[in-house]
Design a protein around this motif. Structure first.
Motif, PDB file in Angstrom:
ATOM      1  N   THR A  65       0.743  -0.955   0.054  1.00  8.14           N
ATOM      2  CA  THR A  65      -0.068   0.085  -0.138  1.00  8.14           C
ATOM      3  C   THR A  65       0.816   1.253   0.092  1.00  8.14           C
ATOM      4  O   THR A  65       2.108   1.246  -0.037  1.00  8.14           O
ATOM      5  CB  THR A  65      -1.010   0.244   1.276  1.00  8.14           C
ATOM      6  N   ALA A  66       0.328   2.361   0.202  1.00 16.70           N
ATOM      7  CA  ALA A  66       1.089   3.552   0.141  1.00 16.70           C
ATOM      8  C   ALA A  66       1.770   3.854   1.412  1.00 16.70           C
ATOM      9  O   ALA A  66       2.650   4.804   1.416  1.00 16.70           O
ATOM     10  CB  ALA A  66       0.143   4.843  -0.115  1.00 16.70           C
ATOM     11  N   ARG A  74       4.534   8.475  -7.769  1.00 18.35           N
ATOM     12  CA  ARG A  74       4.214   7.102  -7.424  1.00 18.35           C
ATOM     13  C   ARG A  74       2.936   7.128  -6.356  1.00 18.35           C
ATOM     14  O   ARG A  74       1.927   6.465  -6.468  1.00 18.35           O
ATOM     15  CB  ARG A  74       5.152   6.034  -6.853  1.00 18.35           C
ATOM     16  N   LEU A  75       2.862   8.228  -5.346  1.00 21.19           N
ATOM     17  CA  LEU A  75       1.992   8.282  -4.464  1.00 21.19           C
ATOM     18  C   LEU A  75       0.718   8.818  -5.173  1.00 21.19           C
ATOM     19  O   LEU A  75      -0.449   8.407  -4.840  1.00 21.19           O
ATOM     20  CB  LEU A  75       2.313   9.028  -3.143  1.00 21.19           C
ATOM     21  N   ALA A  76       0.884   9.904  -5.707  1.00 21.60           N
ATOM     22  CA  ALA A  76      -0.112  10.330  -6.631  1.00 21.60           C
ATOM     23  C   ALA A  76      -0.886   9.680  -7.495  1.00 21.60           C
ATOM     24  O   ALA A  76      -2.120   9.556  -7.510  1.00 21.60           O
ATOM     25  CB  ALA A  76       0.280  11.725  -7.269  1.00 21.60           C
ATOM     26  N   ALA A  77      -0.306   8.548  -8.029  1.00 26.46           N
ATOM     27  CA  ALA A  77      -0.956   7.403  -8.850  1.00 26.46           C
ATOM     28  C   ALA A  77      -1.615   6.517  -8.258  1.00 26.46           C
ATOM     29  O   ALA A  77      -2.341   5.954  -8.877  1.00 26.46           O
ATOM     30  CB  ALA A  77       0.120   6.876  -9.803  1.00 26.46           C
ATOM     31  N   GLY A  78      -1.463   6.392  -7.093  1.00 28.86           N
ATOM     32  CA  GLY A  78      -2.265   5.697  -6.184  1.00 28.86           C
ATOM     33  C   GLY A  78      -1.723   4.392  -5.548  1.00 28.86           C
ATOM     34  O   GLY A  78      -2.372   3.421  -5.310  1.00 28.86           O
TER      35      GLY A  78
END
Length: 197
Positions: free
Chosen positions: A110-111, A193-197
């Motif tokens: 996960t993030a 990467r975080l913004a992409a989900g």
């Protein structure tokens, strides 16, 4: 800028909050990963199978004067889901280690790890003025090695027979690092990467 040693601090992102580890985190940490052999497979302590054993793990981390430990708290639920630490910080050498990291299996892939490392790296390079951040992991722990590489760290080498595992066997330690001038590109990749989900 002269580097500074880390001190307990609150680091907040969109998905996670890193807060100074305390005994108050023990119930959440035990719920997240207590008794899970796979979570503790590569951690050099016996698997905590009771809340009291988790408290002993936390107490040992808090007693380690080379460590600045953080509880990783998932913001959505407000519960601690793991731990990550700074180790062996040197202002003179402008370097520190990120390690002692573990997460409950529910937040793997996960993030959580990406954002926790983004916060730790940002604080190390931007606030503390470190020139080098490094990691070391068991040579058999391919999942950890791949996660470190995904952060943008470079392989440095392997120290043979470097540390005793909880079961008494010896591990080789694989070292990775990131330098201050590599951080901006790594930060951009991790943020994307975080913004992409």
């Amino acid at each position: 800028m002269t580097a500074k040693l880390p001190a307990p601090v609150l680091l907040t992102g969109r998905h996670v909050r890193l807060e100074p580890l305390t005994r108050a985190h023990v119930p959440d940490l035990f719920a997240a990963g207590g008794g899970d052999e796979e979570v503790w497979r590569w951690i050099p302590v016996p698997v905590p199978r009771t809340e009291a054993e988790m408290a002993a793990v936390v107490d040992a981390r808090l007693a380690d004067r080379t460590s600045t430990p953080f509880a990783v708290v998932e913001r959505a639920g407000g519960r601690a889901v793991g731990v990550s630490c700074y180790f062996d910080a040197s202002a003179a050498e402008e370097q520190l280690e990120i390690g002692g990291t573990w997460y409950g299996r529910a937040v793997w892939r996960t993030a959580v790890n990406t954002e926790a490392k983004l916060l730790l790296l940002g604080h190390a390079f931007e606030d503390l003025g470190m020139g080098r951040v490094y990691w070391k992991t068991d040579h058999l722990n391919e999942r950890s090695q791949n996660a470190i590489r995904r952060l943008g760290a470079s392989y440095e080498g392997t120290f043979r027979r470097a540390k005793r595992r909880a079961d008494g066997s010896w591990r080789d330690s694989v070292y990775f690092s990131m330098l201050a001038d590599e951080w901006p590109a790594a930060r951009a990749r991790l943020t994307e990467r975080l913004a992409a989900g």
